[in-house]
Design an enzyme around this catalytic site. Structure first.
Site, PDB file in Angstrom:
ATOM      1  CE  LYS A 183      -4.913  13.133  -9.861  1.00 41.54           C
ATOM      2  NZ  LYS A 183      -3.684  13.565 -10.238  1.00 41.54           N
ATOM      3  NE  ARG A 239       3.778   7.379  -5.237  1.00 37.34           N
ATOM      4  CZ  ARG A 239       4.541   7.993  -5.448  1.00 37.34           C
ATOM      5  NH1 ARG A 239       5.558   8.517  -4.833  1.00 37.34           N
ATOM      6  NH2 ARG A 239       4.104   9.123  -6.661  1.00 37.34           N
TER       7      ARG A 239
HETATM    8  N1  BES Z   1      -2.615   9.031 -11.674  1.00 35.44           N
HETATM    9  C1  BES Z   1      -1.845   9.996 -11.277  1.00 35.44           C
HETATM   10  C2  BES Z   1      -0.815  10.273 -12.108  1.00 35.44           C
HETATM   11  C3  BES Z   1      -0.885  10.895 -13.438  1.00 35.44           C
HETATM   12  C4  BES Z   1      -0.964  12.308 -13.401  1.00 35.44           C
HETATM   13  C5  BES Z   1      -1.108  10.165 -14.641  1.00 35.44           C
HETATM   14  C6  BES Z   1      -1.208  12.864 -14.663  1.00 35.44           C
HETATM   15  C7  BES Z   1      -1.377  10.999 -15.959  1.00 35.44           C
HETATM   16  C8  BES Z   1      -1.373  12.335 -15.934  1.00 35.44           C
HETATM   17  C9  BES Z   1      -1.250   9.945  -9.727  1.00 35.44           C
HETATM   18  O1  BES Z   1      -1.985   9.167  -8.972  1.00 35.44           O
HETATM   19  C10 BES Z   1      -0.856  10.981  -9.348  1.00 35.44           C
HETATM   20  O2  BES Z   1      -1.530  11.971  -8.855  1.00 35.44           O
HETATM   21  N2  BES Z   1       0.499  11.449  -9.093  1.00 35.44           N
HETATM   22  C11 BES Z   1       1.040  12.613  -8.571  1.00 35.44           C
HETATM   23  C12 BES Z   1       1.953  12.207  -7.607  1.00 35.44           C
HETATM   24  C13 BES Z   1       2.561  13.211  -6.734  1.00 35.44           C
HETATM   25  C14 BES Z   1       1.544  13.741  -5.834  1.00 35.44           C
HETATM   26  C15 BES Z   1       3.868  13.061  -6.012  1.00 35.44           C
HETATM   27  C16 BES Z   1       1.478  13.278  -9.888  1.00 35.44           C
HETATM   28  O3  BES Z   1       1.957  12.831 -10.529  1.00 35.44           O
HETATM   29  O4  BES Z   1       1.267  14.400  -9.641  1.00 35.44           O
HETATM   30 MN    MN Z   2      -3.057  10.505  -7.906  1.00 30.35          MN
END
Ligand code: BES
Ligand code: MN
Ligand code: ZN
Length: 510
Positions: free
Chosen positions: A282, A356
């Site tokens: 990230k 997931r």
């Molecule tokens: N924990 C995150 C989701 C999230 C993002 C929660 C921002 C709260 C704030 C999750 O594990 C994630 O990173 N999801 C990705 C999925 C994507 C790679 C398909 C996302 O939402 O960017």
């Molecule tokens: Mn994630």
């Protein structure tokens, strides 16, 4: 936080502050009307309250307030008048907002105690919920995180609250306060777990907290370590934790509130104690907030606490798969293919879609409990925040009945969810050339395709998924965990246990 139901005469009550409500006349008409309690105080004060309200400094709008001192004929030191809105349009949400505003005034004045006489004219069927909302609002206004600050924790403001009602409402009010206290304790626990930083709140830490709850709350707790999970072939969950030195845990908490053979409600909470994204790392800005990626898991802890404190006649299994998601030489790489406990192979196209991957194995594990229903709670997608903002949790389900139960529960306690589809056409976005399923479905409908992925592991039971990425914490000021969706979950469990009892009774009669 200590609540006491009082049936004393309002104007004789010795109190630091008595809170009474007023209504706004109507949507169109300005001006206020006194509630029964306010009218009683008004009479005792020889119309002084009426005169003050008539000055127009307070209009009765929800949450407006006016603090009064030295009122004639009244034993209390202060009176706080709070607006409850238009009487005919009263809702639990409005009431909660008004109570929150009143409590804020009391907390800002640093009062140690107060008495609330604001349960006039409440419909009988709403009495339990309204009393519950008082306890929740007081929690909301007085919760302080202090675990990782130095020095002594500041004294809790407003430690003693009296709730003044007519004698005939004593029991029903007590029931609501008891529920509210259970929810407040659960919210406190959930928020603190969630607010703790990732270097303290690790999967092992969560497992230790669960073991503590076994003693304090009579839960049966078991913790699977990585070896146990290997034996069970949880290849998907284990792949997420491979990039981290903290070992993954699968925490299982069992609450038995009714006959052992009654099928349980299974709650599964995502317990990612820190999500850096893995190799699909990230961006740095606001990455600290990914310590909150265990909020779903923390809400399951909270729901278990509340259920046991309320002795709900229901069996509940809480499952929290817990891991970190970090990049290192052993971490998942884009393109890797893993095999889940169910046997389905998964192509990991983005290592940041890890929630997931841990939830799917926990769902397969849940099957052994022959669940009545499975509800998972997860901070699963940023896309859910884009879709619904920070107001509603995303709700997805393969059962209309279960979805409606959750929607109604959330509506009742102002912890709302909104349903989104999990149609086959969306599931198609998860097609992979190399595995049974890809772990991402492209840019469009990201919250939906994440839910569709989970649905593939919910073939044999009624299942619902709450995406709480937008609702479980607030980023702005005040930054911190909100405790959502604990109120929704607890209301859902209360309603289920009440429905179960009614069913049991009518069966006995029949
Ligand atoms: N924990 C995150 C989701 C999230 C993002 C929660 C921002 C709260 C704030 C999750 O594990 C994630 O990173 N999801 C990705 C999925 C994507 C790679 C398909 C996302 O939402 O960017
Ligand atoms: Mn994630
Ligand atoms: Zn995550």
């Amino acid at each position: 936080m200590n609540f006491k139901i009082k049936t004393d005469n309002l104007f004789k009550l010795k109190s630091e502050c008595i809170v009474v409500g007023i209504y706004r006349k109507s949507e169109k008409e300005k001006g206020a009307e006194l509630t029964a309690s306010a009218a009683r105080m008004n009479k005792a004060s020889s119309e002084q309250i009426h005169q003050i309200v008539a000055c127009g400094d307070i209009d009765g709008n929800i949450g407006s307030s006016l603090l009064l001192y030295d009122i004639r004929g009244i034993s209390a030191k202060r009176i706080l008048i709070v607006g409850l809105g238009v009487q005919r349009e009263a809702t639990a949400q409005g009431f909660r907002k008004a109570v929150m505003a009143a409590v804020k005034v009391l907390v800002d004045r640093n009062l140690a105690s107060a008495d609330m006489a604001i349960l006039d004219d409440v419909r009988d069927e709403d009495r339990v919920n309204y009393a519950r909302q008082i306890a929740e609002a007081v929690h909301q206004a007085t919760y302080r995180y202090w675990e990782t600050k130095s020095g002594d924790r500041p004294a809790m403001p407003l430690a003693k609250i009296g709730v003044v009602v007519d004698r005939k409402y004593r029991d029903v009010t007590q029931k609501g306060i008891d529920q509210g206290m259970a929810v407040a304790n659960a919210l406190s626990y959930t928020k603190t777990l969630a607010n703790l930083p990732g270097n303290i709140c690790t999967p092992t830490y969560l497992a230790d907290r669960a073991r503590e709850l076994a003693k304090s709350h009579g839960l049966k707790v078991s913790v699977l370590d990585e070896k146990d999970m290997e034996k069970l072939k949880m290849g998907s969950l284990l792949s997420v934790s491979r990039g981290s030195v903290e070992p993954a845990k699968l925490i299982v908490m069992e609450y038995t509130g009714t006959e052992k053979d009654k099928n349980p409600v299974v709650l599964i909470g995502k317990g990612l104690t820190f999500d850096a994204g893995g190799i699909s790392i990230k961006p740095a800005s606001a990455m600290d907030e990914m310590k909150y990626d265990m909020c779903g898991g923390a809400s399951v802890f909270g729901a278990m606490i509340a259920a046991s404190e309320m002795d709900l006649p229901l069996n509940i299994i809480g499952i929290v798969p817990s891991s970190e998601n970090l990049p290192d030489g052993a971490a998942n790489k884009p393109g890797d293919i893993v095999t889940s406990m169910l046997g389905k192979t998964i192509e990991i196209l983005n290592t940041d879609a890890e929630g997931r991957l841990i939830l799917c194995d926990a769902m397969t594990y849940a099957q052994r409990y022959k669940p009545e229903v499975v509800v998972d709670i997860a901070t699963l997608t940023g896309a859910c925040i884009i879709a619904l903002g920070h107001h509603a949790s995303g709700l997805f389900s393969n059962s209309d009945e279960l979805a409606n139960e959750l929607l109604v529960a959330g509506e009742t306690v102002d912890d709302r969810a909104w349903r989104l589809p999990v149609w086959e056409s969306y599931t198609k976005q998860l097609k992979s050339n190399f595995a049974d399923l890809a772990n991402i479905g492209g840019r469009s409908a990201g919250a939906v395709t994440a839910a569709c992925f989970l649905q593939e592991f919910a073939k044999d039971f009624s299942w619902a998924h709450l995406d709480v990425a937008g609702t479980a914490w607030s980023s702005g000021s005040p930054k911190g965990a909100t405790g959502r969706p604990v109120p929704l979950l607890v209301e859902f469990l209360i309603r289920r246990s009440e429905a179960g009892q009614e069913k049991g009774q009518s069966q006995e009669i029949g």
